[in-house]
Design a protein around this motif. Sequence first.
Motif, PDB file in Angstrom:
ATOM      1  N   UNK A   1       0.818  -1.213   0.000  1.00 12.76           N
ATOM      2  CA  UNK A   1       0.000   0.000   0.000  1.00 12.76           C
ATOM      3  C   UNK A   1       0.851   1.262   0.000  1.00 12.76           C
ATOM      4  N   UNK A   2       2.005   1.192   0.651  1.00 11.65           N
ATOM      5  CA  UNK A   2       2.838   2.389   0.795  1.00 11.65           C
ATOM      6  C   UNK A   2       4.136   2.306  -0.002  1.00 11.65           C
ATOM      7  N   UNK A   3       4.224   1.330  -0.882  1.00  5.96           N
ATOM      8  CA  UNK A   3       5.453   1.197  -1.667  1.00  5.96           C
ATOM      9  C   UNK A   3       5.725   2.445  -2.497  1.00  5.96           C
ATOM     10  N   UNK A   4       4.673   3.094  -2.985  1.00  7.26           N
ATOM     11  CA  UNK A   4       4.859   4.319  -3.757  1.00  7.26           C
ATOM     12  C   UNK A   4       5.561   5.405  -2.952  1.00  7.26           C
TER      13      UNK A   4
ATOM     14  N   UNK B   1      -1.651  12.843  -5.883  1.00 11.34           N
ATOM     15  CA  UNK B   1      -2.340  13.059  -4.612  1.00 11.34           C
ATOM     16  C   UNK B   1      -1.305  13.283  -3.516  1.00 11.34           C
ATOM     17  N   UNK B   2      -1.712  13.946  -2.476  1.00 10.35           N
ATOM     18  CA  UNK B   2      -0.812  14.163  -1.354  1.00 10.35           C
ATOM     19  C   UNK B   2      -0.349  12.825  -0.796  1.00 10.35           C
ATOM     20  N   UNK B   3       0.940  12.751  -0.508  1.00  9.16           N
ATOM     21  CA  UNK B   3       1.512  11.535   0.072  1.00  9.16           C
ATOM     22  C   UNK B   3       0.708  11.159   1.319  1.00  9.16           C
ATOM     23  N   UNK B   4       0.132   9.959   1.370  1.00  4.18           N
ATOM     24  CA  UNK B   4      -0.735   9.600   2.508  1.00  4.18           C
ATOM     25  C   UNK B   4       0.016   9.489   3.835  1.00  4.18           C
ATOM     26  N   UNK B   5       1.342   9.484   3.792  1.00  9.48           N
ATOM     27  CA  UNK B   5       2.102   9.483   5.044  1.00  9.48           C
ATOM     28  C   UNK B   5       2.083  10.851   5.720  1.00  9.48           C
ATOM     29  N   UNK B   6       1.797  11.898   4.952  1.00  2.00           N
ATOM     30  CA  UNK B   6       1.866  13.260   5.472  1.00  2.00           C
ATOM     31  C   UNK B   6       0.499  13.674   6.011  1.00  2.00           C
ATOM     32  N   UNK B   7       0.428  13.837   7.315  1.00  2.00           N
ATOM     33  CA  UNK B   7      -0.830  14.191   7.974  1.00  2.00           C
ATOM     34  C   UNK B   7      -0.594  15.326   8.974  1.00  2.00           C
TER      35      UNK B   7
ATOM     36  N   UNK C   1       2.312   9.960   9.441  1.00  2.00           N
ATOM     37  CA  UNK C   1       1.440   8.901   9.934  1.00  2.00           C
ATOM     38  C   UNK C   1       1.966   7.569   9.398  1.00  2.00           C
ATOM     39  N   UNK C   2       2.779   6.892  10.184  1.00  2.00           N
ATOM     40  CA  UNK C   2       3.378   5.631   9.755  1.00  2.00           C
ATOM     41  C   UNK C   2       2.332   4.518   9.786  1.00  2.00           C
ATOM     42  N   UNK C   3       2.268   3.668   8.772  1.00  2.00           N
ATOM     43  CA  UNK C   3       1.271   2.595   8.771  1.00  2.00           C
ATOM     44  C   UNK C   3       1.548   1.518   9.812  1.00  2.00           C
ATOM     45  N   UNK C   4       2.824   1.354  10.184  1.00  2.00           N
ATOM     46  CA  UNK C   4       3.189   0.366  11.193  1.00  2.00           C
ATOM     47  C   UNK C   4       4.627   0.628  11.632  1.00  2.00           C
ATOM     48  N   UNK C   5       4.988   0.077  12.777  1.00  2.00           N
ATOM     49  CA  UNK C   5       6.362   0.230  13.267  1.00  2.00           C
ATOM     50  C   UNK C   5       7.344  -0.452  12.319  1.00  2.00           C
ATOM     51  N   UNK C   6       6.946  -1.601  11.770  1.00  2.00           N
ATOM     52  CA  UNK C   6       7.823  -2.310  10.853  1.00  2.00           C
ATOM     53  C   UNK C   6       8.073  -1.542   9.573  1.00  2.00           C
ATOM     54  N   UNK C   7       6.994  -0.917   9.034  1.00  2.00           N
ATOM     55  CA  UNK C   7       7.175  -0.142   7.810  1.00  2.00           C
ATOM     56  C   UNK C   7       8.053   1.074   8.085  1.00  2.00           C
ATOM     57  N   UNK C   8       7.863   1.709   9.245  1.00  2.00           N
ATOM     58  CA  UNK C   8       8.690   2.856   9.595  1.00  2.00           C
ATOM     59  C   UNK C   8      10.165   2.455   9.693  1.00  2.00           C
ATOM     60  N   UNK C   9      10.436   1.314  10.311  1.00  2.00           N
ATOM     61  CA  UNK C   9      11.817   0.856  10.446  1.00  2.00           C
ATOM     62  C   UNK C   9      12.458   0.642   9.071  1.00  2.00           C
ATOM     63  N   UNK C  10      11.690   0.038   8.165  1.00  2.00           N
ATOM     64  CA  UNK C  10      12.236  -0.206   6.832  1.00  2.00           C
ATOM     65  C   UNK C  10      12.459   1.112   6.088  1.00  2.00           C
ATOM     66  N   UNK C  11      11.522   2.046   6.205  1.00  2.00           N
ATOM     67  CA  UNK C  11      11.696   3.351   5.557  1.00  2.00           C
ATOM     68  C   UNK C  11      12.952   4.041   6.090  1.00  2.00           C
TER      69      UNK C  11
END
Length: 364
Positions: free
Chosen positions: A110-113, A303-309, A314-324
Amino acid sequence: MDYPLISPTNGNVLREDGAHFLTDGERRWPVVDGIPFLRPDDDLRLAVVADLENGNERDALCRLLADQDRFSPTLPPERAAIERVIDKKGLNLREAMALLSYGPVGDYFAYRWCSPTFTGGLHMLERTPAHQAVVEVACGIGHFLRALEQAGREVVGVDIVYSKLWLARRILGVKGPLICGDVEAGPVIGTSRPTTVFCHDAFYFFEFKEAALTHLRQIAAGGSVAVGHVHTRTSAHEAGFALERAAYGKLTDAFVRDDADFMLGWYGKRAVVGDPASVAVGWIEGETEHRAIEWIKNNDSLRKNPLLQERKISWPSAGWRQEYEEDSQCLNGESLPELINAEWPADVLTRYQKRLLINLPGSW
């Protein structure tokens, strides 16, 4: 793109054998919703073939949508959930992946983009021949296929998981041929002219890497082979069969670069080359000079990056944040935490380059 499909078991060119089948002369291979199933998994193949022979196309589809790869962190989805994915109108990508039991893989897709590795992959493609069709191996749900088609390129997608291809077609709208197959076992397709073969954030999943790379080269037919974001043993990522950087260098005559080189290349910057502790590497056999691709032809798709709130991420999960955070260490002022409070550039395409705006599918 004209190409033959190739049997993974005897290497014969497949031919049509009725409305829902291909044959290699020894076995029937099912085609469900237009997607050939060419994985050398006899139990699943025979079950799907039996469904189709009995006229149970829906059972065949549900059976394939329940299938997962060996690294799936979740249990297969229940039949009722699969039925909802098939039948519910207006279902978005994240809802569909949740019902299909993607778990944390759903967050990744979902957030690969939004990830710097995605733009690193786009830049890698800009360093391959512009006139060649692209076969993406381990294409997932079709992020790069969709971007390439929007840029006017001819594409084929290959993945080992049927449901990912089905989502690529149904939700991301990928139009090119999609094939469920295992490139570790065989090349799956033949090509009649030089082709770019692209494999991104997946090569470390192959256990038998020399065989997989041989098959990628066979598909390329003298074209380019671009292998990106290949995790090394330095990475915190645990799945797959990662190697040391030096071991990857023995697989190819191409220059093995830090993946940071491709991620920073998106911003017109250069990386420090040759860090043996790099968490990921990549290489291009048949690399060309960088030539920008017009990835965005219509600004209305952004569209506005859905991480930007609201001035925070707004991180989708701790694991995704760690990888980013692991992947973005090299970005030098271009990561989202660094941009969150900065003034937005006036130019829309610069906002896209900096990932403040994202080209997301309408049913994201």
